[in-house]
Structure formats: structure tokens, C-alpha cells
Write a protein that holds these residues in place. Sequence first.
Motif: not given
Length: 126
Positions: A46, A61, A108
Motif C-alpha cells: 500500500d 496515507a 499517489y
Amino acid sequence: QVQLVESGGGLVQAGGSLRLSCAASGRTFSDYAMGWFRQAPGKERDIVTAITRSGYRKYYADSVKGRFTISKDNAKNTVYLQMNSLKLEDTGVYYCAAGLNANNSNYYLSPTYDYWGQGTQVTVSS
């Protein structure tokens, strides 16, 4: 081609700090956006944070906002990830990535990134 080499990982106690570095070579560093990704055991990789070519835009994040800081030194061809107030859930392999076709709308997103480092292990202990 772009080569990326991460360093700075290790074992740290919860609440501690680490600074990861990613040295890039092969192309003009300012040509690409840079990202840090994390893969925890048994989970997918991630996004943690990313920075645009210019360095003006940064993405974090939610899980790391206020604790992690990304920075980019074009003169040294290096991107850094300063990690403070580390938590057990920050444990994982951290990957640096470079995106040549990134823009403000996709920098991103994982598919944006073309080149990846080998990863560096970060382990946070209680």
C-alpha cells in the motif's frame, strides 16, 4: 532505466523514530515523482506517502499523517522518509518507487510507478 536503493530500515521500539533513504540513479531525479510503499506481513503493498516531481505536493496515507514526512533532495538524488512515533502496525517492508509519468492526479497511485527498489525491513517492537 532508474535504479533505486533503499536504506535505513531496522528494529525500533514503539514510539521511536527511523529515517529511510532512497538513492536514485539513471535519470534526472527531478523528472519523476517518488513514493514510499509498505507491505505488511500477509497484506498487499500500500501507499504510505508520495511527492510530486516539483516537491510541492505531498500525499500521506491517513494512518501516517502527522507522524511521517517525505522529502526530496534533487541535488543528492535522494528521497527520505522520516518516521516518528512509530507504531506496531508500521511494521513491514518499505519500498521506494519512481514514477516517470506521474502527475498531480495520479502520483499517489501504485500503478503510476515504473521503478521499484528492493525494499527495506522496518520492524516496530513493543
